[in-house]
Design a protein around this motif. Sequence first.
Motif, PDB file in Angstrom:
ATOM      1  N   THR A   1      -5.109 -31.505 -33.728  1.00 50.62           N
ATOM      2  CA  THR A   1      -5.780 -31.198 -32.628  1.00 50.62           C
ATOM      3  C   THR A   1      -5.578 -32.411 -31.467  1.00 50.62           C
ATOM      4  O   THR A   1      -5.644 -33.556 -31.882  1.00 50.62           O
ATOM      5  CB  THR A   1      -7.340 -30.906 -32.823  1.00 50.62           C
ATOM      6  OG1 THR A   1      -8.044 -32.148 -33.553  1.00 50.62           O
ATOM      7  CG2 THR A   1      -7.723 -29.903 -34.007  1.00 50.62           C
ATOM      8  N   ALA A   2      -5.878 -32.642 -29.777  1.00 48.59           N
ATOM      9  CA  ALA A   2      -6.363 -33.139 -28.908  1.00 48.59           C
ATOM     10  C   ALA A   2      -7.302 -32.377 -28.126  1.00 48.59           C
ATOM     11  O   ALA A   2      -7.614 -31.779 -27.702  1.00 48.59           O
ATOM     12  CB  ALA A   2      -4.342 -33.242 -28.974  1.00 48.59           C
ATOM     13  N   ALA A   3      -7.428 -33.441 -26.976  1.00 51.84           N
ATOM     14  CA  ALA A   3      -7.997 -32.856 -26.067  1.00 51.84           C
ATOM     15  C   ALA A   3      -7.346 -33.056 -24.237  1.00 51.84           C
ATOM     16  O   ALA A   3      -6.564 -34.321 -24.493  1.00 51.84           O
ATOM     17  CB  ALA A   3      -8.994 -34.296 -25.496  1.00 51.84           C
ATOM     18  N   HIS A   4      -7.222 -32.452 -23.772  1.00 53.01           N
ATOM     19  CA  HIS A   4      -6.505 -32.958 -22.275  1.00 53.01           C
ATOM     20  C   HIS A   4      -7.688 -32.006 -21.238  1.00 53.01           C
ATOM     21  O   HIS A   4      -8.481 -31.375 -21.048  1.00 53.01           O
ATOM     22  CB  HIS A   4      -5.142 -31.990 -22.708  1.00 53.01           C
ATOM     23  CG  HIS A   4      -4.127 -32.323 -21.519  1.00 53.01           C
ATOM     24  ND1 HIS A   4      -4.443 -31.400 -20.002  1.00 53.01           N
ATOM     25  CD2 HIS A   4      -3.595 -32.861 -21.405  1.00 53.01           C
ATOM     26  CE1 HIS A   4      -3.064 -32.127 -19.434  1.00 53.01           C
ATOM     27  NE2 HIS A   4      -2.539 -32.453 -20.379  1.00 53.01           N
TER      28      HIS A   4
ATOM     29  N   PHE B   1      -6.901 -23.981 -23.659  1.00 47.40           N
ATOM     30  CA  PHE B   1      -7.189 -23.944 -24.864  1.00 47.40           C
ATOM     31  C   PHE B   1      -6.505 -23.437 -26.126  1.00 47.40           C
ATOM     32  O   PHE B   1      -6.316 -22.506 -25.880  1.00 47.40           O
ATOM     33  CB  PHE B   1      -9.370 -23.637 -25.692  1.00 47.40           C
ATOM     34  CG  PHE B   1      -9.671 -24.795 -24.787  1.00 47.40           C
ATOM     35  CD1 PHE B   1      -9.687 -26.005 -25.271  1.00 47.40           C
ATOM     36  CD2 PHE B   1     -11.107 -24.222 -24.209  1.00 47.40           C
ATOM     37  CE1 PHE B   1     -10.835 -27.558 -24.484  1.00 47.40           C
ATOM     38  CE2 PHE B   1     -12.224 -25.136 -24.018  1.00 47.40           C
ATOM     39  CZ  PHE B   1     -11.913 -26.445 -23.561  1.00 47.40           C
TER      40      PHE B   1
ATOM     41  N   THR C   1      -3.138 -24.227 -26.781  1.00 47.04           N
ATOM     42  CA  THR C   1      -1.849 -24.884 -26.354  1.00 47.04           C
ATOM     43  C   THR C   1      -1.404 -25.482 -27.363  1.00 47.04           C
ATOM     44  O   THR C   1      -2.213 -26.414 -27.176  1.00 47.04           O
ATOM     45  CB  THR C   1      -2.017 -25.559 -24.993  1.00 47.04           C
ATOM     46  OG1 THR C   1      -2.313 -24.039 -23.643  1.00 47.04           O
ATOM     47  CG2 THR C   1      -0.616 -25.514 -24.473  1.00 47.04           C
TER      48      THR C   1
ATOM     49  N   ARG D   1      -2.627 -28.898 -31.333  1.00 46.86           N
ATOM     50  CA  ARG D   1      -3.240 -27.958 -30.757  1.00 46.86           C
ATOM     51  C   ARG D   1      -4.133 -28.491 -30.028  1.00 46.86           C
ATOM     52  O   ARG D   1      -5.056 -29.198 -30.216  1.00 46.86           O
ATOM     53  CB  ARG D   1      -4.311 -26.782 -31.474  1.00 46.86           C
ATOM     54  CG  ARG D   1      -4.692 -25.982 -31.028  1.00 46.86           C
ATOM     55  CD  ARG D   1      -5.697 -24.579 -32.242  1.00 46.86           C
ATOM     56  NE  ARG D   1      -5.973 -24.919 -32.817  1.00 46.86           N
ATOM     57  CZ  ARG D   1      -6.858 -25.435 -32.957  1.00 46.86           C
ATOM     58  NH1 ARG D   1      -7.398 -24.927 -31.622  1.00 46.86           N
ATOM     59  NH2 ARG D   1      -7.773 -26.444 -33.854  1.00 46.86           N
ATOM     60  N   ILE D   2      -4.716 -27.847 -28.747  1.00 50.66           N
ATOM     61  CA  ILE D   2      -5.550 -28.463 -27.260  1.00 50.66           C
ATOM     62  C   ILE D   2      -6.802 -27.323 -27.295  1.00 50.66           C
ATOM     63  O   ILE D   2      -7.252 -26.634 -27.492  1.00 50.66           O
ATOM     64  CB  ILE D   2      -5.527 -28.189 -25.890  1.00 50.66           C
ATOM     65  CG1 ILE D   2      -3.854 -28.947 -25.500  1.00 50.66           C
ATOM     66  CG2 ILE D   2      -6.220 -28.816 -25.238  1.00 50.66           C
ATOM     67  CD1 ILE D   2      -3.701 -30.099 -25.824  1.00 50.66           C
ATOM     68  N   ASN D   3      -7.702 -28.677 -28.302  1.00 52.75           N
ATOM     69  CA  ASN D   3      -9.021 -28.098 -28.748  1.00 52.75           C
ATOM     70  C   ASN D   3     -10.670 -28.374 -28.253  1.00 52.75           C
ATOM     71  O   ASN D   3     -11.850 -28.490 -27.841  1.00 52.75           O
ATOM     72  CB  ASN D   3      -9.089 -27.331 -29.731  1.00 52.75           C
ATOM     73  CG  ASN D   3      -9.723 -28.894 -30.380  1.00 52.75           C
ATOM     74  OD1 ASN D   3      -9.229 -30.107 -30.294  1.00 52.75           O
ATOM     75  ND2 ASN D   3     -10.382 -29.022 -31.413  1.00 52.75           N
ATOM     76  N   ASP D   4     -10.010 -29.821 -27.046  1.00 51.49           N
ATOM     77  CA  ASP D   4     -11.210 -30.736 -26.045  1.00 51.49           C
ATOM     78  C   ASP D   4     -10.527 -31.101 -24.670  1.00 51.49           C
ATOM     79  O   ASP D   4      -9.731 -30.775 -24.511  1.00 51.49           O
ATOM     80  CB  ASP D   4     -12.078 -31.672 -27.672  1.00 51.49           C
ATOM     81  CG  ASP D   4     -12.941 -32.307 -26.806  1.00 51.49           C
ATOM     82  OD1 ASP D   4     -13.139 -31.996 -26.194  1.00 51.49           O
ATOM     83  OD2 ASP D   4     -13.791 -33.029 -27.764  1.00 51.49           O
ATOM     84  N   ARG D   5     -11.753 -30.934 -24.235  1.00 53.26           N
ATOM     85  CA  ARG D   5     -11.820 -31.645 -22.464  1.00 53.26           C
ATOM     86  C   ARG D   5     -11.520 -33.568 -22.527  1.00 53.26           C
ATOM     87  O   ARG D   5     -12.058 -33.878 -23.362  1.00 53.26           O
ATOM     88  CB  ARG D   5     -12.156 -30.860 -22.199  1.00 53.26           C
ATOM     89  CG  ARG D   5     -12.163 -29.937 -21.904  1.00 53.26           C
ATOM     90  CD  ARG D   5     -11.103 -29.740 -20.485  1.00 53.26           C
ATOM     91  NE  ARG D   5     -11.046 -28.232 -21.043  1.00 53.26           N
ATOM     92  CZ  ARG D   5      -9.766 -27.956 -21.130  1.00 53.26           C
ATOM     93  NH1 ARG D   5      -8.575 -28.766 -21.281  1.00 53.26           N
ATOM     94  NH2 ARG D   5      -9.311 -25.952 -20.769  1.00 53.26           N
TER      95      ARG D   5
ATOM     96  N   ILE E   1      -4.122 -37.204 -23.150  1.00 56.97           N
ATOM     97  CA  ILE E   1      -4.334 -36.976 -23.779  1.00 56.97           C
ATOM     98  C   ILE E   1      -4.957 -37.451 -24.842  1.00 56.97           C
ATOM     99  O   ILE E   1      -4.977 -39.310 -25.007  1.00 56.97           O
ATOM    100  CB  ILE E   1      -2.899 -36.054 -24.815  1.00 56.97           C
ATOM    101  CG1 ILE E   1      -3.544 -34.777 -25.698  1.00 56.97           C
ATOM    102  CG2 ILE E   1      -2.312 -37.427 -25.138  1.00 56.97           C
ATOM    103  CD1 ILE E   1      -2.596 -34.215 -26.332  1.00 56.97           C
TER     104      ILE E   1
END
Length: 172
Positions: free
Chosen positions: A63-66, A71, A73, A89-93, A102
């Motif tokens: 997972t990753a933060a962008h 969310f 993506t 998968r984007i799950n955080d900011r 990122i």
Amino acid sequence: MKRILAICLVLVIGFESISWAQSPFTYPDSLLVIQEGIASYYGVRFHNRRTANGEVYNMREFTAAHKHLPFGTLVKVTNQKNGLQAIVRINDRLPQNSKRIIDLSKGVAQHLEMVNDGIVAVKLSLLSASAVEWLRDQYNTVPQDIRLRSYYPEISVKKDEQELTKIKKKVF
């Protein structure tokens, strides 16, 4: 006989043009690249805490933060130092004032062999042309730091009546 030859010629030319057509799924990866910059990772300190989308962060998941990708993506991250890739998968900011593009989970950082470096230069790519179109639809205004290229170039043709008349006279 002439009709048969003409039909064969049309079929051969038609099949040749089909074989030259470029599928959007076989386009070079560079057309799917949406962002380039610096990535870092976060791990133990945030493990088992809530992410911005409400799920519990697991530092071993991919997972990753962008800053602003929606969310859920899926993004391919390529370590530019060694060429290793991972799909996250984007799950955080990320904070809006962050200089990084990122933040990756520790599991992704280990996979990309960036744990010792801490930060590395990366490329973010979408997985398909349809993902580009989907992402474009998610924004009212596409952020300036993301490239969302169109796979189907817009073609405009200016009709020149004089040229058409000349061509018709030559042919007929």
